[in-house]
Design a protein around this motif. Sequence first.
Motif, PDB file in Angstrom:
ATOM      1  N   ALA A 162       0.823  -1.259  -0.043  1.00 34.35           N
ATOM      2  CA  ALA A 162       0.154  -0.038  -0.061  1.00 34.35           C
ATOM      3  C   ALA A 162       0.906   1.330  -0.061  1.00 34.35           C
ATOM      4  O   ALA A 162       0.630   2.191  -0.903  1.00 34.35           O
ATOM      5  CB  ALA A 162      -0.667   0.012   1.255  1.00 34.35           C
ATOM      6  N   LEU A 163       1.709   1.318   0.784  1.00 36.02           N
ATOM      7  CA  LEU A 163       2.763   2.576   0.857  1.00 36.02           C
ATOM      8  C   LEU A 163       3.409   2.806  -0.696  1.00 36.02           C
ATOM      9  O   LEU A 163       3.623   3.738  -0.892  1.00 36.02           O
ATOM     10  CB  LEU A 163       3.778   2.274   1.994  1.00 36.02           C
ATOM     11  N   GLN A 164       3.878   1.539  -1.129  1.00 38.91           N
ATOM     12  CA  GLN A 164       4.554   1.580  -2.245  1.00 38.91           C
ATOM     13  C   GLN A 164       3.667   2.308  -3.432  1.00 38.91           C
ATOM     14  O   GLN A 164       4.156   3.141  -4.201  1.00 38.91           O
ATOM     15  CB  GLN A 164       5.269   0.327  -2.910  1.00 38.91           C
TER      16      GLN A 164
ATOM     17  N   THR B 160      -6.539  -2.966  -2.156  1.00 37.43           N
ATOM     18  CA  THR B 160      -7.676  -3.094  -1.315  1.00 37.43           C
ATOM     19  C   THR B 160      -8.494  -4.315  -1.366  1.00 37.43           C
ATOM     20  O   THR B 160      -8.940  -4.927  -0.484  1.00 37.43           O
ATOM     21  CB  THR B 160      -8.617  -1.869  -1.793  1.00 37.43           C
ATOM     22  N   ALA B 161      -8.795  -4.998  -2.678  1.00 32.49           N
ATOM     23  CA  ALA B 161      -9.205  -6.276  -2.960  1.00 32.49           C
ATOM     24  C   ALA B 161      -8.690  -7.348  -2.154  1.00 32.49           C
ATOM     25  O   ALA B 161      -9.250  -8.127  -1.285  1.00 32.49           O
ATOM     26  CB  ALA B 161      -9.496  -6.575  -4.281  1.00 32.49           C
ATOM     27  N   LEU B 162      -7.260  -7.493  -2.057  1.00 30.71           N
ATOM     28  CA  LEU B 162      -6.425  -8.029  -1.307  1.00 30.71           C
ATOM     29  C   LEU B 162      -6.798  -8.131   0.245  1.00 30.71           C
ATOM     30  O   LEU B 162      -6.908  -9.102   0.991  1.00 30.71           O
ATOM     31  CB  LEU B 162      -4.942  -8.179  -1.462  1.00 30.71           C
ATOM     32  N   PHE B 163      -6.764  -6.849   0.852  1.00 32.68           N
ATOM     33  CA  PHE B 163      -7.026  -6.761   2.101  1.00 32.68           C
ATOM     34  C   PHE B 163      -8.433  -7.239   2.565  1.00 32.68           C
ATOM     35  O   PHE B 163      -8.639  -7.667   3.586  1.00 32.68           O
ATOM     36  CB  PHE B 163      -7.026  -5.167   2.461  1.00 32.68           C
ATOM     37  N   LEU B 164      -9.489  -6.739   1.653  1.00 30.23           N
ATOM     38  CA  LEU B 164     -11.027  -7.401   1.997  1.00 30.23           C
ATOM     39  C   LEU B 164     -10.949  -8.960   1.982  1.00 30.23           C
ATOM     40  O   LEU B 164     -11.533  -9.673   3.043  1.00 30.23           O
ATOM     41  CB  LEU B 164     -11.708  -6.942   0.874  1.00 30.23           C
ATOM     42  N   VAL B 165     -10.137  -9.620   1.113  1.00 33.56           N
ATOM     43  CA  VAL B 165     -10.066 -11.215   1.179  1.00 33.56           C
ATOM     44  C   VAL B 165      -9.216 -11.658   2.275  1.00 33.56           C
ATOM     45  O   VAL B 165      -9.848 -12.612   3.319  1.00 33.56           O
ATOM     46  CB  VAL B 165      -9.271 -11.475  -0.039  1.00 33.56           C
ATOM     47  N   ILE B 166      -8.418 -11.091   2.974  1.00 37.55           N
ATOM     48  CA  ILE B 166      -7.656 -11.305   4.093  1.00 37.55           C
ATOM     49  C   ILE B 166      -8.340 -11.252   5.482  1.00 37.55           C
ATOM     50  O   ILE B 166      -8.658 -12.058   6.248  1.00 37.55           O
ATOM     51  CB  ILE B 166      -6.432 -10.793   4.393  1.00 37.55           C
ATOM     52  N   VAL B 167      -9.451  -9.882   5.489  1.00 42.97           N
ATOM     53  CA  VAL B 167     -10.167  -9.890   6.576  1.00 42.97           C
ATOM     54  C   VAL B 167     -11.096 -10.911   6.556  1.00 42.97           C
ATOM     55  O   VAL B 167     -11.366 -11.668   7.686  1.00 42.97           O
ATOM     56  CB  VAL B 167     -10.849  -8.422   6.346  1.00 42.97           C
TER      57      VAL B 167
END
Length: 221
Positions: free
Chosen positions: A50-52, A161-168
Amino acid sequence: MEELKRAFPITLPILITYFFLGMGFGLVVKGGGHGALISLFMSVYIYGGALQFATVGLFSQAFHPLNAILLALSVNLRYLFYSVSLLGRLRGVATWKKLAITHFASDETFSIYVSSRVKGPGEMLAVGLLNFIYWAVASVLGALLGAALPMDARGIEFMMTALFLVIVLDQWKEAEDHTPALLGFGAAILSLVAFGMEGFMLPAMVLILLGSLIYRKRRMK
């Protein structure tokens, strides 16, 4: 070597994910007018998806050190919590190995660190190293692809963002107690309402930290 052999099957889902995310980052870097070397340096030194993505946007602006520092803190402060939570499992481990394991602790890698699939610091290091290599190589390939083929990279950063949703969602299904997740959701929403889109991250992190400490203290009674 044995740890790498055992870690590789565990990291296959991350390999597939990082291939597309890293390629996407490389395309964004190339779209911003930079080459594969910049993409590699950012992936190795920052190693924070995300920071990159956010940092690429800073290249086109006048450099303001304070803004860069605040951006890094707001986006990557969660990694401090990751590292602190690993201290117990890494007690007695060589310093260089601790530093490597915590540096490799991306969101996806940390979720594997704390799972029952990884046994001991040796496997943790192997998992982290493999994921680190996946990301760095994919980011370089993306930049090279962007140089070879004219591509429009607008919107591709939404993959993060999509990856974070999957992790959650994955962590929600595995966890028996959803209180920490609900605490995170509540703190983020409250901070977003109070401080807006640009300034909600740090207050949310502070609220999550305080809430987690209170929650842990009550559970230990």
